[in-house]
Write a protein that holds these residues in place. Structure first.
Motif, PDB file in Angstrom:
ATOM      1  N   THR A  47       0.838  -1.197   0.000  1.00 14.70           N
ATOM      2  CA  THR A  47       0.000   0.000   0.000  1.00 14.70           C
ATOM      3  C   THR A  47       0.874   1.248   0.000  1.00 14.70           C
ATOM      4  O   THR A  47       2.066   1.207   0.363  1.00 14.70           O
ATOM      5  CB  THR A  47      -0.920   0.035   1.225  1.00 14.70           C
ATOM      6  OG1 THR A  47      -0.110   0.085   2.414  1.00 14.70           O
ATOM      7  CG2 THR A  47      -1.823  -1.185   1.265  1.00 14.70           C
ATOM      8  N   HIS A  52      -3.995  -0.977  -4.098  1.00 15.37           N
ATOM      9  CA  HIS A  52      -5.021   0.041  -3.899  1.00 15.37           C
ATOM     10  C   HIS A  52      -6.278  -0.591  -3.307  1.00 15.37           C
ATOM     11  O   HIS A  52      -6.772  -1.612  -3.805  1.00 15.37           O
ATOM     12  CB  HIS A  52      -5.359   0.717  -5.231  1.00 15.37           C
ATOM     13  CG  HIS A  52      -4.186   1.399  -5.867  1.00 15.37           C
ATOM     14  ND1 HIS A  52      -3.560   2.479  -5.300  1.00 15.37           N
ATOM     15  CD2 HIS A  52      -3.518   1.126  -7.023  1.00 15.37           C
ATOM     16  CE1 HIS A  52      -2.565   2.868  -6.082  1.00 15.37           C
ATOM     17  NE2 HIS A  52      -2.511   2.057  -7.125  1.00 15.37           N
ATOM     18  N   TYR A 112      -9.963   0.422  -2.640  1.00 18.16           N
ATOM     19  CA  TYR A 112     -10.984   1.424  -2.933  1.00 18.16           C
ATOM     20  C   TYR A 112     -12.196   1.252  -2.010  1.00 18.16           C
ATOM     21  O   TYR A 112     -12.931   0.272  -2.119  1.00 18.16           O
ATOM     22  CB  TYR A 112     -11.436   1.321  -4.393  1.00 18.16           C
ATOM     23  CG  TYR A 112     -10.343   1.619  -5.401  1.00 18.16           C
ATOM     24  CD1 TYR A 112      -9.930   2.925  -5.632  1.00 18.16           C
ATOM     25  CD2 TYR A 112      -9.732   0.587  -6.108  1.00 18.16           C
ATOM     26  CE1 TYR A 112      -8.929   3.205  -6.553  1.00 18.16           C
ATOM     27  CE2 TYR A 112      -8.725   0.852  -7.030  1.00 18.16           C
ATOM     28  CZ  TYR A 112      -8.334   2.169  -7.239  1.00 18.16           C
ATOM     29  OH  TYR A 112      -7.337   2.442  -8.141  1.00 18.16           O
ATOM     30  N   SER A 165      -5.101  10.295  -2.275  1.00 17.40           N
ATOM     31  CA  SER A 165      -3.780   9.660  -2.228  1.00 17.40           C
ATOM     32  C   SER A 165      -2.694  10.619  -2.699  1.00 17.40           C
ATOM     33  O   SER A 165      -1.615  10.704  -2.099  1.00 17.40           O
ATOM     34  CB  SER A 165      -3.768   8.395  -3.085  1.00 17.40           C
ATOM     35  OG  SER A 165      -4.668   7.430  -2.591  1.00 17.40           O
TER      36      SER A 165
END
Length: 259
Positions: free
Chosen positions: A89, A119, A121, A132
């Motif tokens: 991440t 990622h 979401y 981000s």
């Protein structure tokens, strides 16, 4: 913030910027670059640029053992490679970079590429990317760091008359227009079939940082260098034996951080 069609040299061009900043200004840089794995391969690409020679036996002027050590010495405590075991991440990568900054005085870091991060979401993609990139911006300001963030464009169309790919821009990056809105400086790298590379500076936030425009380079296959108007002779090393004398029992450490 480089963007380019896959295979047009975005990673290679960022590598060269990092090496020139390292040799010319002493910058220390960390790479999170799954695009360049394994790490030994990435090291070999950086070494080619520093020494100006190939590893390949098909080239007459091949890098020798002394020159390999010269490249190692020049990168020692200047280049780090981040290799997380599990967590990919953005937060995890930034934690590693923060530790390197505190311990070694890092100047910059490379994330190559955006799509190689993990990622998660929990909201719309546009909002997630915007938040981000804002997090990246705040992090860089807080720790006085420069970030090279590489991103792929969505599918690029071909010109109907020439049959060549159109030049990508920051709005073409897959995911969100925030890649244009949030970046400070944005460039696009575009390589032709004739080994010519065009670098388009498409956004500059402040005028004292530079200007919008383009530059042209020849890509040297043996060294991996970008040559502008003949100003760099491909056979010349960018370091000397005196500059890169190896200390006894001291080696360049790949993955020196216990990530």
């Amino acid at each position: 913030f480089p963007v380019t069609i896959p295979g047009h040299g975005k990673s290679d061009f960022v590598d060269e910027m990092v090496i020139r900043l390292m040799l010319g200004h002493g910058w220390k840089t960390a790479f999170f670059s799954p695009e360049n794995k394994p790490t030994k391969l990435h090291f070999s690409k950086l070494a080619r640029k520093i020494i100006g020679k190939s590893w390949d036996s098909q080239y007459r002027n091949r890098m020798n053992d002394i020159e390999v050590k010269m490249a190692m010495k020049s990168m020692n405590e200047k280049i780090w490679f981040i290799k997380p075991e599990k967590d990919f991440t953005l937060e995890s990568i930034l934690d590693h970079i923060k530790n390197l900054k505190i311990r070694y005085g890092l100047d910059a870091f490379v994330i190559d590429a955006w799509n190689k991060l993990e990622h998660k979401y929990n909201q719309s993609e546009t909002k997630y990317i915007g938040e981000s990139l804002e997090k990246l911006s705040v992090f860089c300001e807080q720790y006085n760091l420069h970030c090279f963030l590489v991103a792929h464009p969505r599918k690029i169309n071909k010109d109907k008359q020439s049959g060549k790919y159109e030049i990508p821009n920051l709005y073409d990056i897959a995911g969100s227009s925030n890649f244009y809105n949030k970046t400070d400086n944005g460039i696009s790298v575009y390589r032709t079939a004739e080994n010519k590379t065009f670098v388009y500076v498409q956004k500059v936030k402040f005028s004292h940082w530079g200007t919008i425009g383009q530059s042209e380079y020849l890509y040297d296959l043996s060294s991996g260098r970008y040559i502008e108007d003949g100003t760099f002779h491909t056979a010349d090393s960018w370091v000397t034996i005196e500059q890169a004398t190896m200390e006894e029992n001291k080696e360049f450490l790949i993955d020196k951080e216990p990530f």
